[in-house]
Design an enzyme around this catalytic site. Structure first.
Site, PDB file in Angstrom:
ATOM      1  CG  HIS A 116      -1.624  -1.270   1.476  1.00 27.94           C
ATOM      2  ND1 HIS A 116      -2.848  -1.610   0.939  1.00 27.94           N
ATOM      3  CD2 HIS A 116      -1.227  -2.345   2.202  1.00 27.94           C
ATOM      4  CE1 HIS A 116      -3.182  -2.823   1.345  1.00 27.94           C
ATOM      5  NE2 HIS A 116      -2.207  -3.305   2.106  1.00 27.94           N
TER       6      HIS A 116
ATOM      7  CB  SER B 139      11.634  22.441 -15.027  1.00 29.81           C
ATOM      8  OG  SER B 139      10.820  23.591 -15.065  1.00 29.81           O
TER       9      SER B 139
ATOM     10  CE  LYS C 153       9.930  20.196 -11.164  1.00 28.46           C
ATOM     11  NZ  LYS C 153       9.182  19.169 -10.509  1.00 28.46           N
TER      12      LYS C 153
ATOM     13  CG  ASN D  26      11.221  17.244 -14.080  1.00 25.67           C
ATOM     14  OD1 ASN D  26      11.169  17.250 -12.844  1.00 25.67           O
ATOM     15  ND2 ASN D  26      10.844  18.266 -14.821  1.00 25.67           N
TER      16      ASN D  26
ATOM     17  CD  GLU E 221       7.218  12.392 -15.285  1.00 26.18           C
ATOM     18  OE1 GLU E 221       6.250  13.060 -14.915  1.00 26.18           O
ATOM     19  OE2 GLU E 221       8.310  12.904 -15.595  1.00 26.18           O
TER      20      GLU E 221
END
Ligand code: ARG
Length: 455
Positions: A155, A276, A282, A284, A289
């Site tokens: 979880h 970014s 950043k 990323n 993704e």
């Protein structure tokens, strides 16, 4: 030029040509179509259906088209509907009307089925090789961080400590199953459909077994209607690819979470990260993704083909031309994702300090505490309750288990003794010594078994 429109008495409307054409994308099957045609021409000659001389000029013509293709010099006229017509037209351009003999005892229906099977068989070999490279990268990362302990989660709540290597080997196992799924699909793709004709077989004494041998198939299809209308092998490939992408997407999700400032378990190499345009701090995880995002597309391709096939009567229907773009897209997404993930995993940095800090959070040894009481005679249910209350107490005091005094433990159960301090991350790991557990001995065994299986 080959004319197949005599029955229609007029040329196709421009809108129809644009609507029905598949050449812009099925030209990707060019090399397989040529291989199939060369084998077919040789078979026709061997069977005395065309002369040896005709077969020679046909195969010469096809080989020179292949050469043009390899040199990037092959271009087709726009009016060609698909790769099969385009190659035939180019052949006739090259060797004259004799080229028109190639399509004897053949239909585009069995031809396209053949091309797709040849294509997928090759793709499967390449895919399996790429999966293996990623598995090796995961194993190397596991090996290089053998002693790193991370919180294991259920979880996404910290649950029990596990070795990072154990966690990475879980992905290794997923990819073992993917590989076996791809080979399983290979078995059913490895069936030679040529000789099924348009739908009912062909009216010539063809030698289908010869074709199968020439083209590297282990068997020939057993029902002509099925052979020209079967796209199960594409569905199976896309299903296996979808599951493999799902695994990559789960790994992607972990990399996204682990590389966040809050977790900080890993650092994705600069070459595999993005920045970014506004926030200078950043780094990323766009690669991960995008893998997550592209997985949706790969599922979509599977759903699209399932839907296309679902109510088709036997045998070939033009709907089936829609099998290709999704298939090619899935092949491209899967292969590029495997490649970029291998690079990303190879260059991943683990940050042991941050990981160690996280292992201290979340009362991760609570199960071990309960097991401790069980070994002293408590039932597991009441041990569970006692430790739950202990956790509440410690949390209120803002203390970890290690910071609690013996007297504080005693308040919850008289069975707690000084030796409660022997419950540590290390003892917890060591105790999970069941086969496939996270005990260092088990993990070392799994690691070397994995490496051996890959080499
Ligand atoms: N371009 C077609 C396809 O990909 C080839 C088979 C066409 N057959 C036909 N009878 N129109 O499905």
């Amino acid at each position: 030029m080959a004319n197949t429109r005599s029955r229609l008495k007029k040329p196709a409307d421009k809108s129809v040509v644009a609507y029905t054409v598949s050449l812009p994308y099925d030209k990707r099957l060019c090399k397989y179509d040529i291989a199939g045609s060369i084998a077919h021409a040789n078979m026709l000659a061997k069977q005395g259906i065309i002369t040896d001389q005709d077969a020679e000029s046909i195969t010469w013509g096809l080989a020179s088209i292949r050469e043009e293709m390899e040199k990037g010099k092959l271009s087709f006229k726009d009016e060609q509907e698909d790769i099969h017509m385009a190659i035939e037209a180019r052949l006739i351009e090259k060797i004259g009307e004799i080229g028109g003999k190639l399509h004897t005892a053949r239909s585009r229906n069995d031809q396209v089925a053949l091309d797709l099977r040849l294509f997928i068989k090759e793709v499967i070999s390449e895919t399996v090789a790429s999966v293996k490279k990623l598995q090796l990268a995961l194993i190397d990362l596991a090996d290089a961080n053998k002693d790193v302990v991370i919180p294991g989660y259920t979880h996404l709540q910290s649950a029990q400590p596990v070795l990072l290597a154990h966690h990475l080997l879980a992905y290794y196992e997923m990819f073992v199953r993917d590989t076996s799924r791809f080979w399983d699909c290979h078995k059913r793709t490895d069936v030679m459909p040529l000789g099924s004709g348009a739908l009912s077989g062909v009216g010539y004494k063809v030698d289908r077994e010869f074709l199968a041998r020439e083209l590297g198939f282990s068997q020939v299809s057993q029902n002509s209607l099925d052979a020209v209308s079967d796209r199960d092998f594409i569905l199976e490939f896309e299903a296996a690819a979808s599951i493999c992408m799902m695994h990559l997407s789960r790994l992607a999700e972990e990399l996204v979470i682990w590389s966040s400032a809050e977790f900080g378990f890993i650092e994705i190499d600069g070459a595999f990260a993005t920045s970014s345009s506004i926030m200078p701090q950043k780094k990323n995880p766009d690669v991960a993704e995008l893998a997550r995002g592209k997985t949706g597309r790969v599922y979509g391709n599977l759903m699209a083909l399932l839907t296309t096939m679902k109510a088709l009567p036997l045998a070939y229907n033009r709907d089936m031309q829609e099998d290709k773009q999704g298939l090619f897209d899935t092949v491209d997404v899967l292969s590029s994702t495997l490649e970029v993930f291998t690079g990303m995993v190879k260059t991943l940095k683990v940050k042991p300090k941050n990981v160690a800090r996280s292992v201290q959070l979340g009362y991760i040894l609570a199960t071990d505490m309960a097991d401790y009481l069980v070994k002293k005679g408590e039932t597991f249910r009441s041990a569970h309750e006692i430790v739950a209350k202990l956790v509440n107490y410690a949390e209120e005091k803002g203390k970890t288990f290690e910071q609690l005094k013996a007297s504080e433990f005693k308040q919850f159960s008289p069975l707690f003794n000084k030796d409660v301090s022997s419950i540590t991350i290390k003892s917890s790991l060591a105790s999970r010594d069941s086969t496939g557990g996270t005990a260092p001995g088990q993990v070392a065994k799994a690691l070397s078994a994995a490496r051996k299986a890959l080499t």
